[in-house]
Every structure is written in C-alpha cells, then in structure tokens.
Design a protein around this motif. Structure first.
Motif, PDB file in Angstrom:
ATOM      1  N   PHE A  77      98.015 -68.367  72.707  1.00 17.97           N
ATOM      2  CA  PHE A  77      98.925 -68.868  71.508  1.00 17.97           C
ATOM      3  C   PHE A  77     100.001 -67.646  70.949  1.00 17.97           C
ATOM      4  N   LEU A  78      99.934 -66.414  70.954  1.00 14.90           N
ATOM      5  CA  LEU A  78     100.898 -65.560  70.403  1.00 14.90           C
ATOM      6  C   LEU A  78     101.891 -65.164  71.585  1.00 14.90           C
ATOM      7  N   SER A  79     101.663 -65.478  72.868  1.00 13.72           N
ATOM      8  CA  SER A  79     102.529 -65.383  73.866  1.00 13.72           C
ATOM      9  C   SER A  79     103.422 -66.532  73.881  1.00 13.72           C
ATOM     10  N   ALA A  80     102.850 -67.709  73.504  1.00 10.38           N
ATOM     11  CA  ALA A  80     103.727 -69.078  73.483  1.00 10.38           C
ATOM     12  C   ALA A  80     104.645 -69.054  72.245  1.00 10.38           C
ATOM     13  N   VAL A  81     103.991 -68.565  71.152  1.00 12.78           N
ATOM     14  CA  VAL A  81     105.174 -68.207  69.744  1.00 12.78           C
ATOM     15  C   VAL A  81     106.019 -67.212  70.129  1.00 12.78           C
ATOM     16  N   LYS A  82     105.766 -66.200  70.992  1.00 11.11           N
ATOM     17  CA  LYS A  82     106.785 -65.348  71.301  1.00 11.11           C
ATOM     18  C   LYS A  82     107.974 -66.001  72.216  1.00 11.11           C
ATOM     19  N   ARG A  83     107.648 -66.906  73.313  1.00 12.42           N
ATOM     20  CA  ARG A  83     108.704 -67.525  74.087  1.00 12.42           C
ATOM     21  C   ARG A  83     109.406 -68.371  73.266  1.00 12.42           C
ATOM     22  N   LEU A  84     108.595 -69.224  72.304  1.00  9.10           N
ATOM     23  CA  LEU A  84     109.314 -69.983  71.444  1.00  9.10           C
ATOM     24  C   LEU A  84     110.422 -69.365  70.375  1.00  9.10           C
ATOM     25  N   THR A  85     109.996 -68.028  70.025  1.00 14.40           N
ATOM     26  CA  THR A  85     111.155 -67.321  69.132  1.00 14.40           C
ATOM     27  C   THR A  85     112.067 -67.009  70.028  1.00 14.40           C
ATOM     28  N   GLU A  86     112.065 -66.718  71.403  1.00 16.25           N
ATOM     29  CA  GLU A  86     113.057 -66.173  72.266  1.00 16.25           C
ATOM     30  C   GLU A  86     113.926 -67.336  72.451  1.00 16.25           C
ATOM     31  N   HIS A  87     113.242 -68.443  72.838  1.00 13.86           N
ATOM     32  CA  HIS A  87     114.060 -69.419  73.091  1.00 13.86           C
ATOM     33  C   HIS A  87     114.915 -70.051  71.859  1.00 13.86           C
ATOM     34  N   ALA A  88     114.252 -69.908  70.792  1.00 16.91           N
ATOM     35  CA  ALA A  88     114.944 -70.287  69.442  1.00 16.91           C
ATOM     36  C   ALA A  88     116.198 -69.492  69.354  1.00 16.91           C
ATOM     37  N   ALA A  89     116.015 -67.924  69.198  1.00 19.21           N
ATOM     38  CA  ALA A  89     117.133 -67.034  69.465  1.00 19.21           C
ATOM     39  C   ALA A  89     118.082 -67.301  70.105  1.00 19.21           C
ATOM     40  N   GLN A  90     117.811 -67.921  71.477  1.00 17.13           N
ATOM     41  CA  GLN A  90     118.822 -68.183  72.118  1.00 17.13           C
ATOM     42  C   GLN A  90     119.959 -69.245  71.988  1.00 17.13           C
ATOM     43  N   ALA A  91     119.106 -70.292  71.651  1.00 13.19           N
ATOM     44  CA  ALA A  91     119.720 -71.590  71.168  1.00 13.19           C
ATOM     45  C   ALA A  91     120.576 -71.254  69.927  1.00 13.19           C
ATOM     46  N   ASP A  92     119.949 -70.547  69.052  1.00 16.41           N
ATOM     47  CA  ASP A  92     120.662 -70.230  67.569  1.00 16.41           C
ATOM     48  C   ASP A  92     121.970 -69.445  67.974  1.00 16.41           C
ATOM     49  N   ASP A  93     121.826 -68.467  68.865  1.00 18.15           N
ATOM     50  CA  ASP A  93     122.914 -67.524  69.062  1.00 18.15           C
ATOM     51  C   ASP A  93     124.259 -68.545  69.674  1.00 18.15           C
ATOM     52  N   ASP A  94     123.854 -69.459  70.665  1.00 19.98           N
ATOM     53  CA  ASP A  94     124.466 -70.355  71.216  1.00 19.98           C
ATOM     54  C   ASP A  94     125.398 -71.307  70.124  1.00 19.98           C
ATOM     55  N   LEU A  95     124.498 -71.663  69.348  1.00 20.06           N
ATOM     56  CA  LEU A  95     124.837 -72.631  68.185  1.00 20.06           C
ATOM     57  C   LEU A  95     125.976 -71.861  67.121  1.00 20.06           C
ATOM     58  N   ARG A  96     125.624 -70.716  66.893  1.00 17.88           N
ATOM     59  CA  ARG A  96     126.421 -69.876  65.731  1.00 17.88           C
ATOM     60  C   ARG A  96     127.809 -69.337  66.514  1.00 17.88           C
ATOM     61  N   GLN A  97     127.639 -69.074  67.748  1.00 14.23           N
ATOM     62  CA  GLN A  97     128.858 -68.922  68.497  1.00 14.23           C
ATOM     63  C   GLN A  97     129.879 -70.091  68.438  1.00 14.23           C
ATOM     64  N   THR A  98     129.443 -71.263  68.766  1.00 14.33           N
ATOM     65  CA  THR A  98     130.270 -72.564  68.696  1.00 14.33           C
ATOM     66  C   THR A  98     130.667 -72.665  67.144  1.00 14.33           C
ATOM     67  N   ALA A  99     129.871 -72.500  66.288  1.00 10.83           N
ATOM     68  CA  ALA A  99     130.153 -72.737  64.718  1.00 10.83           C
ATOM     69  C   ALA A  99     131.168 -71.699  64.644  1.00 10.83           C
ATOM     70  N   GLY A 100     130.894 -70.456  65.018  1.00 12.17           N
ATOM     71  CA  GLY A 100     132.094 -69.517  64.552  1.00 12.17           C
ATOM     72  C   GLY A 100     133.342 -69.558  65.079  1.00 12.17           C
TER      73      GLY A 100
END
Length: 175
Positions: A77-100
């Motif tokens: 589970f903890l590894s799965a959460v780590k993967r989720l947070t990494e994917h979320a960070a990538q997606a969030d960075d992409d969205l923030r770049q577009t928003a910027g």
C-alpha cells in the motif's frame, strides 16, 4: 489520506515535498522500521513524542487504524501511495504550467471558458497564490471555476478575499 478525507484536489495529492523553499525533509521517504533498525544497530536511543500514541488526533487515527487495514488489503500500500503522489505531482505540474501560460498571457474569459475544469482549477489556484498570496481550499477553487463559466457571479475566498466575474468579461480577484 488526511487531505483526501477533506476533499483535496490534485495539488493536495502530491503529498509533502521533500524540499519546499528552505525546508528540507531528508527522512520523509525512510520507513520507521528502517530508522529503528539503524538506531538499534548503532546503539542509539530515541525519544518518541507522547502525542503519537493518542488517537485523539486525526493524523494518528489514520496512522494507527486506517493504514494497517489498507496494508492488510495490499501489503504494498505505501508503495502504491508513493506512485500515486508521483503521478499526481507530474499531472499537477503540467496543469500549473498550462495555467501559468494562461495567466502570463492575460487570457480572456472566452479563452478560459474553452479550458477544462482541471486547467481552470489550476488557473484559479495559481492566480490566488500570485495575486493574493492565499491558498484556497478545493471548495473555493471549484466555486470560482463555476463563476468563470457563468456570465456573472461572485464567490468568497479565504482571508476576506473574493472573486467575481462581470458580464463584460472581467475576472477580478481582490482582498
């Protein structure tokens, strides 16, 4: 998990960063058993904060009750959460770049309305951070997105700030 229970958006799924400005958390990805093993092997003692044992705090309820159940369901589970947070960070960075880019270009209401809700959420969040110095919760961000999509409207933001759209196409953020 605490932020998920409160209704976080994608940005909140990133988790706590190892480095944020002048704060560095070098032990963030090291498990408690690994730390305890290191201490034991090196003959070192440790002191535990007494509040960690109490389920009076929600963070401890999650740590003591929720995570063990999730680990029974999935031992990784903890590894799965780590993967989720990494994917979320990538997606969030992409969205923030577009928003910027939208924010820097001074996008008008028509351009904003052509964007997905995900991009608009990032736009509102980034604009609040840059222009007002506030970090609204997801509920405020969603309300602001709804106002952008309407021809006229207003919503309250944290810290006595507000957001409104006038029928002529102006979007205003003020404290």
């Amino acid at each position: 998990l605490f932020l998920i229970s409160r209704g976080t958006g994608l940005h909140g799924l990133r988790g706590i960063p190892i480095i944020r400005q002048n704060i560095i958390r070098p032990m963030l990805e090291i498990t408690r058993p690994a730390v305890e093993q290191y201490l034991q092997c090196n003959g070192l003692d440790y002191v535990e904060d007494s509040s960690n044992a109490s389920d009076r705090y929600n963070r401890n309820k999650i740590r003591h009750q929720v995570i063990p159940v999730l680990q029974q369901i999935n031992p990784n589970f903890l590894s799965a959460v780590k993967r989720l947070t990494e994917h979320a960070a990538q997606a969030d960075d992409d969205l923030r770049q577009t928003a910027g880019k939208l924010l820097d270009a001074g996008a008008d209401v028509q351009q904003l309305c052509a964007c997905s809700d995900a991009v608009l959420c990032s736009y509102v969040q980034l604009r609040c951070e840059r222009e007002l110095g506030i970090y609204p919760e997801q509920v405020h961000i969603r309300q602001a997105v709804q106002v952008i999509r309407r021809k006229n409207g207003r919503c309250q933001l944290p810290g006595g700030c507000f957001f409104w759209r006038r029928h002529v196409g102006y979007i205003i953020f003020r404290c």
